[in-house]
Design a protein around this motif. Structure first.
Motif, PDB file in Angstrom:
ATOM      1  N   TYR A 110       0.844  -1.191   0.000  1.00 35.07           N
ATOM      2  CA  TYR A 110       0.000   0.000   0.000  1.00 35.07           C
ATOM      3  C   TYR A 110       0.882   1.245   0.000  1.00 35.07           C
ATOM      4  O   TYR A 110       2.030   1.207   0.456  1.00 35.07           O
ATOM      5  CB  TYR A 110      -0.870   0.065   1.255  1.00 35.07           C
ATOM      6  N   CYS A 111       0.313   2.356  -0.436  1.00 32.24           N
ATOM      7  CA  CYS A 111       0.911   3.650  -0.135  1.00 32.24           C
ATOM      8  C   CYS A 111       0.702   3.912   1.350  1.00 32.24           C
ATOM      9  O   CYS A 111      -0.329   3.547   1.912  1.00 32.24           O
ATOM     10  CB  CYS A 111       0.256   4.756  -0.953  1.00 32.24           C
ATOM     11  N   LYS A 112       1.669   4.549   1.981  1.00 33.57           N
ATOM     12  CA  LYS A 112       1.592   4.748   3.423  1.00 33.57           C
ATOM     13  C   LYS A 112       1.438   6.207   3.816  1.00 33.57           C
ATOM     14  O   LYS A 112       1.254   6.512   4.999  1.00 33.57           O
ATOM     15  CB  LYS A 112       2.840   4.150   4.093  1.00 33.57           C
ATOM     16  N   THR A 113       1.524   7.107   2.851  1.00 35.62           N
ATOM     17  CA  THR A 113       1.288   8.526   3.122  1.00 35.62           C
ATOM     18  C   THR A 113       0.517   9.107   1.945  1.00 35.62           C
ATOM     19  O   THR A 113       0.473   8.519   0.858  1.00 35.62           O
ATOM     20  CB  THR A 113       2.603   9.309   3.300  1.00 35.62           C
ATOM     21  N   ILE A 114      -0.073  10.281   2.160  1.00 36.28           N
ATOM     22  CA  ILE A 114      -0.824  10.947   1.097  1.00 36.28           C
ATOM     23  C   ILE A 114       0.096  11.280  -0.067  1.00 36.28           C
ATOM     24  O   ILE A 114      -0.273  11.117  -1.242  1.00 36.28           O
ATOM     25  CB  ILE A 114      -1.502  12.222   1.632  1.00 36.28           C
ATOM     26  N   ALA A 115       1.310  11.735   0.236  1.00 35.70           N
ATOM     27  CA  ALA A 115       2.253  12.077  -0.835  1.00 35.70           C
ATOM     28  C   ALA A 115       2.626  10.843  -1.649  1.00 35.70           C
ATOM     29  O   ALA A 115       2.787  10.929  -2.877  1.00 35.70           O
ATOM     30  CB  ALA A 115       3.500  12.737  -0.256  1.00 35.70           C
ATOM     31  N   GLN A 116       2.761   9.695  -1.001  1.00 34.97           N
ATOM     32  CA  GLN A 116       3.032   8.455  -1.737  1.00 34.97           C
ATOM     33  C   GLN A 116       1.860   8.111  -2.652  1.00 34.97           C
ATOM     34  O   GLN A 116       2.063   7.687  -3.792  1.00 34.97           O
ATOM     35  CB  GLN A 116       3.295   7.305  -0.774  1.00 34.97           C
ATOM     36  N   ARG A 117       0.635   8.292  -2.143  1.00 35.06           N
ATOM     37  CA  ARG A 117      -0.537   8.016  -2.981  1.00 35.06           C
ATOM     38  C   ARG A 117      -0.551   8.936  -4.194  1.00 35.06           C
ATOM     39  O   ARG A 117      -0.818   8.495  -5.322  1.00 35.06           O
ATOM     40  CB  ARG A 117      -1.818   8.193  -2.178  1.00 35.06           C
ATOM     41  N   ASN A 118      -0.262  10.212  -3.973  1.00 37.99           N
ATOM     42  CA  ASN A 118      -0.234  11.161  -5.095  1.00 37.99           C
ATOM     43  C   ASN A 118       0.849  10.787  -6.107  1.00 37.99           C
ATOM     44  O   ASN A 118       0.663  10.956  -7.314  1.00 37.99           O
ATOM     45  CB  ASN A 118      -0.006  12.574  -4.569  1.00 37.99           C
ATOM     46  N   TYR A 119       1.964  10.295  -5.607  1.00 31.97           N
ATOM     47  CA  TYR A 119       3.054   9.825  -6.462  1.00 31.97           C
ATOM     48  C   TYR A 119       2.590   8.659  -7.330  1.00 31.97           C
ATOM     49  O   TYR A 119       2.777   8.668  -8.558  1.00 31.97           O
ATOM     50  CB  TYR A 119       4.237   9.446  -5.563  1.00 31.97           C
TER      51      TYR A 119
END
Length: 314
Positions: A110-119
């Protein structure tokens, strides 16, 4: 001082939330200066009104993540606490529903932060994505995970991973073997990620077939790469000329991710970083997105985040 209504935690959710030796509950109490106590069917919170509200929001979020199958540890507690300061719980829960990849052993990534999700969303929606940020923010691992997923879905025919052969305070010339053997230790993080995601046997087979290619950046010159997922790692150590060369290699059906940390440039003689230049001159072009991660996105041991913060204050 106030006490909250009981937060209902069904089944074994309370025990999963508590963590070993109640370490997760201790982390919540320490963060907000509140007191948690077990109730008949869950937990109650007492403390200053504003802090009780924050702790309640966090506990409800963690309970829902547990129901989704996530394991709660101190690092997740702190990460989610940071996110709840700026985001609604529903947004965070949605982030953890997005599975980037599944390892050979069935572990969901999973993505673990919002910035990772946006990435990750940027990679899906663009041909070329830059991920710039400090060590431990998942730049390379997530790029490899997305490359593996794209290959398994049949979106690309090859995965190509490359890094510049620049020493980080060490001398390649003293290592035995040819150039490939000399740079192999620097490519090890890429090997490790691929082995975890594909499994050793499939990974070895794909390497032998040339479907996965891991090579120094110098090996990219003169090539045109069609239907490939191409990752340039440690891009802060490219020269401006090398970066231009790399960015003109990909052809139809390819996707490119460039990762790097502009605070760790090892170019000899104070050379100018190709990553810095590219991030400056390519901003605002359709099909290209530049994602910036910070120490808040560090997903290694909690001390790594503190070390990065300490160096930034120096």
């Amino acid at each position: 001082m106030i006490e909250s209504e009981e937060i209902n935690l069904t089944g074994d959710t309370f025990f999963k939330l508590s963590g070993a030796m109640d370490c997760n509950l201790d982390a919540i109490e320490k963060r907000y200066g509140v007191l948690l106590r077990a109730a008949d069917n869950g937990v109650k919170i007492s403390g200053e009104s504003a802090n009780v509200v924050k702790a309640e929001k966090l506990i409800k979020l963690l309970a829902k993540l547990i129901k989704q199958g996530l394991t709660v540890d101190k690092l997740l507690v702190e990460r989610c606490a940071d996110m709840t300061e700026e985001r609604d719980n529903d947004d965070i829960i949605e982030m953890y529903r997005d599975i980037v990849a599944v390892t050979a052993r069935g572990k969901k990534i999973y993505c673990k932060t919002i910035a990772q999700r946006n990435y990750c969303r940027a990679v899906k929606n663009n041909t070329l994505t830059f991920a710039i940020g400090p060590a431990g923010t998942g730049k390379t691992y997530l790029a490899v995970a997305m490359a593996v997923s794209a290959y398994k879905r049949g979106e690309v025919d090859k995965i190509i991973l490359t890094r510049p052969a620049i020493e980080a305070g060490e001398k390649l010339g003293f290592l035995p073997g040819d150039l490939q053997m000399k740079v192999d230790p620097y490519l090890r993080p890429l090997y490790d990620a691929l082995e975890e995601l594909f499994g050793v046997n499939d990974y070895t087979n794909l390497i032998e077939k040339g479907i996965i290619e891991i090579a120094p950046l110098a090996f990219m010159r003169g090539r045109t790469l069609q239907r490939s997922f191409i990752i340039l790692d440690e891009a802060q150590n490219t020269t401006e000329e090398q970066m231009k060369m790399f960015l003109t290699r990909f052809g139809d059906g390819s996707k490119v991710v460039v990762t790097g940390d502009v605070t760790q440039i090892d170019l000899p003689g104070g050379g100018k970083s190709g990553l810095k230049q590219a991030a400056s001159i390519l901003t605002g072009i359709d099909g290209i997105e530049i994602c910036r991660l910070t120490e808040k996105d560090v997903v290694r041991h909690e001390l790594v985040q503190k070390i990065i913060e300490a160096y930034e204050k120096k």
